[in-house]
Each structure stands twice: as structure tokens, then as C-alpha cells.
Motif scaffolding. Structure first.
Motif, mmCIF file in Angstrom:
data_model
loop_
_atom_site.group_PDB
_atom_site.id
_atom_site.type_symbol
_atom_site.label_atom_id
_atom_site.label_comp_id
_atom_site.label_asym_id
_atom_site.label_seq_id
_atom_site.Cartn_x
_atom_site.Cartn_y
_atom_site.Cartn_z
ATOM 1 N N MET A 1 0.871 -1.135 -0.018
ATOM 2 C CA MET A 1 -0.027 0.158 -0.095
ATOM 3 C C MET A 1 0.893 1.145 -0.034
ATOM 4 S SD MET A 1 -3.165 0.884 2.465
ATOM 5 C CE MET A 1 -2.606 2.079 3.908
ATOM 6 N N ASP A 2 0.603 2.148 -0.783
ATOM 7 C CA ASP A 2 1.294 3.500 -0.892
ATOM 8 C C ASP A 2 1.054 4.153 0.315
ATOM 9 O OD1 ASP A 2 2.480 2.865 -3.382
ATOM 10 O OD2 ASP A 2 0.921 3.985 -4.400
ATOM 11 N N GLU A 3 2.031 4.929 0.634
ATOM 12 C CA GLU A 3 2.064 6.144 2.023
ATOM 13 C C GLU A 3 1.427 7.168 1.164
ATOM 14 O OE1 GLU A 3 5.588 7.907 3.329
ATOM 15 O OE2 GLU A 3 5.165 6.667 4.946
ATOM 16 N N PRO A 4 0.386 7.844 2.216
ATOM 17 C CA PRO A 4 -0.504 9.029 1.653
ATOM 18 C C PRO A 4 0.574 9.944 1.533
ATOM 19 C CG PRO A 4 -0.845 8.482 4.102
ATOM 20 C CD PRO A 4 0.125 7.244 3.603
ATOM 21 N N ARG A 5 0.160 10.899 0.522
ATOM 22 C CA ARG A 5 1.036 12.070 0.176
ATOM 23 C C ARG A 5 0.327 13.595 0.416
ATOM 24 N NH1 ARG A 5 5.718 11.046 -1.677
ATOM 25 N NH2 ARG A 5 5.762 12.916 -3.012
ATOM 26 N N ILE A 6 1.296 14.337 0.664
ATOM 27 C CA ILE A 6 0.926 15.764 0.868
ATOM 28 C C ILE A 6 0.793 16.250 -0.626
ATOM 29 C CG2 ILE A 6 1.411 18.032 1.454
ATOM 30 C CD1 ILE A 6 2.924 16.690 3.881
ATOM 31 N N PRO A 7 -0.338 17.217 -1.109
ATOM 32 C CA PRO A 7 -0.212 17.684 -2.340
ATOM 33 C C PRO A 7 1.076 18.407 -2.710
ATOM 34 C CG PRO A 7 -2.284 17.991 -1.272
ATOM 35 C CD PRO A 7 -1.503 17.428 -0.195
ATOM 36 N N SER A 8 1.600 18.443 -3.944
ATOM 37 C CA SER A 8 2.874 18.763 -4.165
ATOM 38 C C SER A 8 2.746 20.342 -4.538
ATOM 39 C CB SER A 8 3.167 17.996 -5.589
ATOM 40 O OG SER A 8 2.308 18.514 -6.788
ATOM 41 N N SER A 9 1.776 20.911 -4.485
ATOM 42 C CA SER A 9 1.584 22.461 -4.469
ATOM 43 C C SER A 9 0.497 23.127 -3.894
ATOM 44 C CB SER A 9 1.711 22.968 -6.019
ATOM 45 O OG SER A 9 0.204 22.817 -6.627
ATOM 46 N N TYR A 10 0.557 24.179 -3.511
ATOM 47 C CA TYR A 10 -0.710 25.045 -3.024
ATOM 48 C C TYR A 10 -1.682 25.200 -4.055
ATOM 49 C CZ TYR A 10 -0.221 29.616 -5.023
ATOM 50 O OH TYR A 10 -0.170 30.601 -5.961
ATOM 51 N N HIS A 11 -1.439 25.027 -5.180
ATOM 52 C CA HIS A 11 -2.735 24.877 -5.941
ATOM 53 C C HIS A 11 -3.515 23.696 -5.693
ATOM 54 C CE1 HIS A 11 -0.919 28.044 -8.276
ATOM 55 N NE2 HIS A 11 0.332 27.391 -8.226
ATOM 56 N N ILE A 12 -3.085 23.020 -5.573
ATOM 57 C CA ILE A 12 -4.161 21.614 -5.137
ATOM 58 C C ILE A 12 -4.962 21.938 -3.780
ATOM 59 C CG2 ILE A 12 -4.344 19.038 -4.512
ATOM 60 C CD1 ILE A 12 -1.685 18.821 -6.369
ATOM 61 N N PHE A 56 10.886 16.233 0.179
ATOM 62 C CA PHE A 56 11.626 17.213 -0.639
ATOM 63 C C PHE A 56 10.183 18.154 -1.291
ATOM 64 C CE2 PHE A 56 15.158 14.300 -0.949
ATOM 65 C CZ PHE A 56 16.041 15.187 -0.827
ATOM 66 N N SER A 57 10.477 19.539 -0.983
ATOM 67 C CA SER A 57 9.680 20.397 -1.601
ATOM 68 C C SER A 57 10.156 20.523 -3.130
ATOM 69 C CB SER A 57 9.596 21.688 -0.945
ATOM 70 O OG SER A 57 11.025 22.313 -1.212
ATOM 71 N N TYR A 58 9.238 21.199 -4.031
ATOM 72 C CA TYR A 58 9.462 21.383 -5.404
ATOM 73 C C TYR A 58 10.656 22.221 -5.453
ATOM 74 C CZ TYR A 58 7.309 26.078 -4.665
ATOM 75 O OH TYR A 58 6.922 27.266 -4.231
ATOM 76 N N LEU A 59 11.018 22.944 -4.422
ATOM 77 C CA LEU A 59 12.561 23.685 -4.484
ATOM 78 C C LEU A 59 13.480 22.791 -4.195
ATOM 79 C CD1 LEU A 59 11.195 27.035 -2.922
ATOM 80 C CD2 LEU A 59 11.654 26.505 -5.048
#
Length: 87
Positions: A1-12, A56-59
Motif C-alpha cells: 500500500m502506498d503511503e499517503p502524500r501531501i499535495p505537491s503544490s498549494y494550487h491543489i 523534498f519540496s518542489y524547490l
């Protein structure tokens, strides 16, 4: 099972918050946060070890999931409030 993920950007987050506000226009920040966490199957308690993991953040900077979630949520809320102030 995949680990839950935080949306990759604030747009989501913007999209999720707007949708939740359509359902309940009077929902406060805490309620919105919990509902987003629930929708994404993220742990509801911030003391859960999941939130202390590095991501890792997108930066490309490594930060805790807690910090990424908070930053993206806060930026989305800021954008929504800014838009509401213009209308």
C-alpha cells in the motif's frame, strides 16, 4: 500500500479548500485542515511520526511533512482571502 502524500503544490490545496468551502462556507481553518487530511488519508494527529518524516519540496529543499503541509495550506488560505478581498 502506498503511503499517503501531501499535495505537491498549494494550487491543489486551493482547489480542495474551495470545494470544501462550497459544501460548508462557514468552516474554519481547523475544520478545513482536518477535512483535507481526511480526504487525503493523512494522519489526523500532528504528533504522528508520519509528520516528522523529511520530504523534498518542489524547490528541492528537505523539510518535514508537517512544515510542507502547513506552508502550502497557509499559502492557499492567503490566496483565497486575497481573492475575497478583491470581490
Amino acid at each position: 500500500m502506498d503511503e499517503p502524500r501531501i499535495p505537491s503544490s498549494y494550487h491543489i490545496f486551493l482547489t480542495l479548500i474551495r470545494r470544501l468551502q462550497e459544501e460548508d462556507p462557514n468552516a474554519g481553518r481547523k475544520v478545513l485542515k482536518r477535512r483535507i487530511m481526511d480526504l487525503l488519508d493523512l494522519p489526523l494527529e500532528m504528533d504522528d511520526p508520519y509528520w516528522d518524516e523529511q520530504e523534498f519540496s518542489y524547490l528541492r529543499s528537505s523539510r518535514t511533512r508537517r512544515a510542507l503541509f502547513e506552508d502550502r495550506f497557509n499559502l492557499a488560505m492567503y490566496e483565497i482571502r486575497k481573492e475575497e478581498g478583491k470581490s
